[in-house]
Every structure is written in structure tokens, then in C-alpha cells.
Design an enzyme around this catalytic site. Structure first.
Site, short mmCIF file in Angstrom:
data_model
loop_
_atom_site.label_atom_id
_atom_site.label_comp_id
_atom_site.label_asym_id
_atom_site.label_seq_id
_atom_site.Cartn_x
_atom_site.Cartn_y
_atom_site.Cartn_z
CG LEU A 101 -11.48 10.81 -10.03
CD1 LEU A 101 -11.46 11.32 -8.59
CD2 LEU A 101 -11.39 11.99 -11.00
CG HIS A 116 -5.21 13.49 3.64
ND1 HIS A 116 -4.84 13.46 2.31
CD2 HIS A 116 -4.61 14.58 4.17
CE1 HIS A 116 -4.08 14.50 2.05
NE2 HIS A 116 -3.92 15.19 3.16
CG ASP A 157 -7.76 15.03 0.29
OD1 ASP A 157 -8.07 13.83 0.39
OD2 ASP A 157 -6.66 15.42 -0.17
CD GLU A 186 -1.73 7.25 7.57
OE1 GLU A 186 -2.21 6.46 6.74
OE2 GLU A 186 -0.82 8.05 7.29
C1 GRF Z 1 -0.97 6.53 3.79
O1 GRF Z 1 -0.13 7.63 3.72
C2 GRF Z 1 -2.38 6.99 3.76
O2 GRF Z 1 -2.57 8.15 4.50
C3 GRF Z 1 -2.59 7.22 2.30
O3 GRF Z 1 -1.94 6.09 1.71
C4 GRF Z 1 -0.87 5.69 2.54
C5 GRF Z 1 -0.97 4.23 2.89
O4 GRF Z 1 -0.78 3.46 1.77
N1 GRF Z 1 -3.97 7.33 1.97
P1 GRF Z 1 -0.61 1.87 1.96
O5 GRF Z 1 -1.69 1.40 2.87
O6 GRF Z 1 0.73 1.63 2.54
O7 GRF Z 1 -0.75 1.33 0.55
#
Ligand code: GRF
Length: 212
Positions: A101, A116, A157, A186
Site C-alpha cells: 500500500l 486489475h 480498485d 493485459e
Molecule cells: C496481473 O494479474 C495484473 O493484473 C496484476 O498483477 C499481475 C501481473 O503481475 N496487477 P506481474 O506483472 O507478472 O508481476
């Protein structure tokens, strides 16, 4: 929340916050190296020693590890993070799998984004990260999931949404298989959001992000 100023051509400086495998960071690094994302990673801050830290060092990025347990409280922890971002003259902070945090101080409002692995405002909030999210999506019987890139506020979020991409939920999906499909989205959504920010095309009005 302030809106960003127009700086369409200036390469912006990113501060990337990580806690885990660093896939999001390395995707950005690959795009930047290929000349496909006109920004630079000014500093990577890891909340613990992790795979992402190793990969970032191997890639020649400036990395700082700031473990939460070494701070007296969340305020001191947040001050350390802020000081590092200030020191690197960061324009945009990218939370890329960051699990600690950081209380966002006013100068950074409207300049912090997170990704997210679900379609917010569903399946978000405290404790909703990693596999818990995909398990909840499957348990709810959703036929579609996806990912959300949003501005971060000091409420989990709930910040204004910049980009969302969808992925179908398929019969027989497990949290792993769904997570993998969502992650492919993503890989596109985060660079898209950063590009829009860098081009000065985002305007925040209350809970809504307008894209010019
Ligand atoms: C993904 O699930 C993303 O949505 C969340 O963290 C994950 C990615 O982690 N915020 P990383 O980039 O593999 O460390």
C-alpha cells in the site's frame, strides 16, 4: 482530481511499482526497446526481492527494493516510495502487480495507474488479486472477463477507468487458464493506457475518463 496537461511529444518518465514476476514491466520494457512506446522507465520500485527485480536488473533498469516490513508504518513506507519517485522525476507511476500500500500524495493524483485482472468495478477491492479474482469470476458464472487499467485513488480498485479489454470465459476454464487468457489482454491494455496518457489524451471528470 487534477487532469494531466498536454504534452504530446515529450517522452514521459515512468516509475514502475512491482512485487512479483514482472511480466507487465518486461512487456513495457520490450515495447520501449522496440521503439513502440515513447516513454522511458526512470525507476523500478519492488516491494520485495522478486523475479521482477531480477529481470529489471538484467535489463539494465534502475531498481530499488523497498520492503514494507522495514518501515514503521504505511506513512513512512509511502514517504520512501514518494521520495524515490520524486528523485527519478517520474511523470507517471505504473502499478504493475504491486501488492503493497502506497498512500498517494496530492502531487501524484491523476498520475498513478494500475492494472486489475477483471472488469472493474466487479471483482475488485481489498484481497481481490491474483487467483482469487479468477476464482470469483468462475464461481459467479460470468461468460466474459477481462482487465481494467484505471487511475489509482486511495480507495482500492475504484479509480476512473482508462482502458478495458475483454476475454471470454470458456467451458472448462480453471483460474489458471482464465488468468492466462486475461493476461494476453493485459499485455495490450497497459501499453494502450500509457500511450494515451503520454499523448495527453486523457481528461478525468469525476469518475469518468474522457479520451480525446
Ligand atoms: C496481473 O494479474 C495484473 O493484473 C496484476 O498483477 C499481475 C501481473 O503481475 N496487477 P506481474 O506483472 O507478472 O508481476
Amino acid at each position: 482530481m487534477p487532469t494531466q496537461s498536454d504534452q504530446p511529444t515529450k517522452p514521459i518518465r515512468l516509475g514502475v511499482l512491482i512485487s512479483g514476476s514482472g511480466r507487465t514491466l518486461m512487456n513495457l520494457h520490450a515495447l520501449i526497446s522496440a521503439g513502440e512506446l515513447p516513454v522511458r522507465v526512470a525507476v523500478v520500485i519492488a516491494s520485495r526481492h522478486c523475479k521482477g527485480e531480477e529481470l529489471a536488473r538484467e535489463a539494465g533498469l534502475a531498481v530499488e527494493v523497498v520492503p514494507y516490513r522495514k518501515a514503521a508504518d504505511v506513512h513512512q513506507y509511502s514517504q520512501r516510495i514518494t521520495a524515490l519517485l520524486d528523485g527519478a522525476s517520474v511523470d507517471l507511476v505504473v502499478m504493475a502487480g504491486f501488492l503493497s500500500l502506497w498512500h498517494i500524495p496530492p502531487p501524484y493524483e491523476g498520475r498513478v495507474i494500475n492494472i486489475h485482472p477483471a472488469l472493474l468495478p466487479s471483482f475488485g477491492g481489498r484481497g481481490m488479486y491474483g487467483h482469487v479474482v479468477h476464482e470469483a469470476v468462475l464461481a459467479a458464472g460470468c461468460k466474459v472477463s477481462g482487465c481494467t487499467v484505471h487511475f489509482v485513488t486511495n480507495e482500492y480498485d475504484r479509480g476512473p477507468i482508462i482502458v478495458q479489454r475483454t476475454a471470454p470465459v470458456l467451458e472448462g476454464d480453471t483460474p489458471d487458464s482464465l488468468a492466462a487468457r486475461v493476461f494476453q489482454e493485459e499485455l495490450l491494455a497497459m501499453p494502450e493506457a500509457i500511450r494515451l496518457f503520454a499523448q495527453g489524451r486523457l481528461r478525468i471528470e469525476g469518475q469518468v475518463v474522457h479520451v480525446r
